[in-house]
Design an enzyme around this catalytic site. Structure first.
Site, mmCIF file in Angstrom:
data_model
loop_
_atom_site.group_PDB
_atom_site.id
_atom_site.type_symbol
_atom_site.label_atom_id
_atom_site.label_comp_id
_atom_site.label_asym_id
_atom_site.label_seq_id
_atom_site.Cartn_x
_atom_site.Cartn_y
_atom_site.Cartn_z
ATOM 1 N N SER A 190 -16.915 4.660 46.576
ATOM 2 C CA SER A 190 -15.573 4.219 46.925
ATOM 3 C C SER A 190 -14.610 5.377 46.853
ATOM 4 C CB SER A 190 -15.112 3.118 45.964
ATOM 5 O OG SER A 190 -13.767 2.779 46.188
ATOM 6 N N HIS A 191 -13.513 5.242 47.572
ATOM 7 C CA HIS A 191 -12.442 6.234 47.484
ATOM 8 C C HIS A 191 -11.691 6.133 46.163
ATOM 9 C CE1 HIS A 191 -13.293 6.494 51.723
ATOM 10 N NE2 HIS A 191 -12.544 7.578 51.770
ATOM 11 N N SER A 192 -11.890 5.044 45.456
ATOM 12 C CA SER A 192 -11.171 4.789 44.217
ATOM 13 C C SER A 192 -12.148 4.609 43.061
ATOM 14 C CB SER A 192 -10.327 3.515 44.366
ATOM 15 O OG SER A 192 -9.889 3.055 43.116
ATOM 16 N N SER A 211 -15.062 7.488 55.605
ATOM 17 C CA SER A 211 -15.413 8.818 55.102
ATOM 18 C C SER A 211 -16.339 8.749 53.893
ATOM 19 C CB SER A 211 -14.163 9.643 54.795
ATOM 20 O OG SER A 211 -13.398 9.048 53.778
#
Length: 128
Positions: free
Chosen positions: A10-12, A72
């Site tokens: 995840s981006h987070s 991404s």
């Protein structure tokens, strides 16, 4: 018994860790669920190093399924997988629903292909 491990890209960091907490409740502690969220310095984004380390930690011998949240994260994961021996599998599945379905099947001792299929099929389950 070895269970399929799950990696959450995840981006987070908070999102990946939160989904891991949910999966631990659903699947129990036998299924290795490893978050790979955010960047190495704690920011938003993805990190090839974090993904590779999470894959190594999740591998209990029955394979590793990877789920990614956004585009991404998929690209970064694919780049990591290109440098690793065949084995870990990136599923085109919804991040939360797919992860829950995968964790439930992994906890039964299902093989990697079956766990991946469950994650993918979660895309077609209506919420109401």
């Amino acid at each position: 018994m070895a269970y399929v491990g799950i990696v959450l890209v995840s981006h987070s960091s908070s999102l990946a860790s939160g989904v891991r907490d949910l999966l631990t409740q659903v699947a129990g502690a036998d299924v290795r669920v490893e978050p790979a969220g955010g960047t190495g310095d704690g920011g938003l984004g993805t990190s090839a190093d974090l993904i590779e380390a999470a894959i190594a930690r999740a591998d209990a011998g029955a394979g590793v399924l990877i789920l990614a949240d956004l585009g991404s994260a998929v690209l970064t994961t694919r780049a990591v997988l290109a440098d690793l021996p065949d084995g870990p599998l990136l599923a085109d599945a919804p991040f939360v629903e797919g992860a829950v379905a995968a964790a439930v099947l992994a906890s039964t001792g299902a093989d990697l292909a079956t766990v991946a299929d469950a994650a993918r099929e979660a895309r077609d389950v209506p919420k109401f």
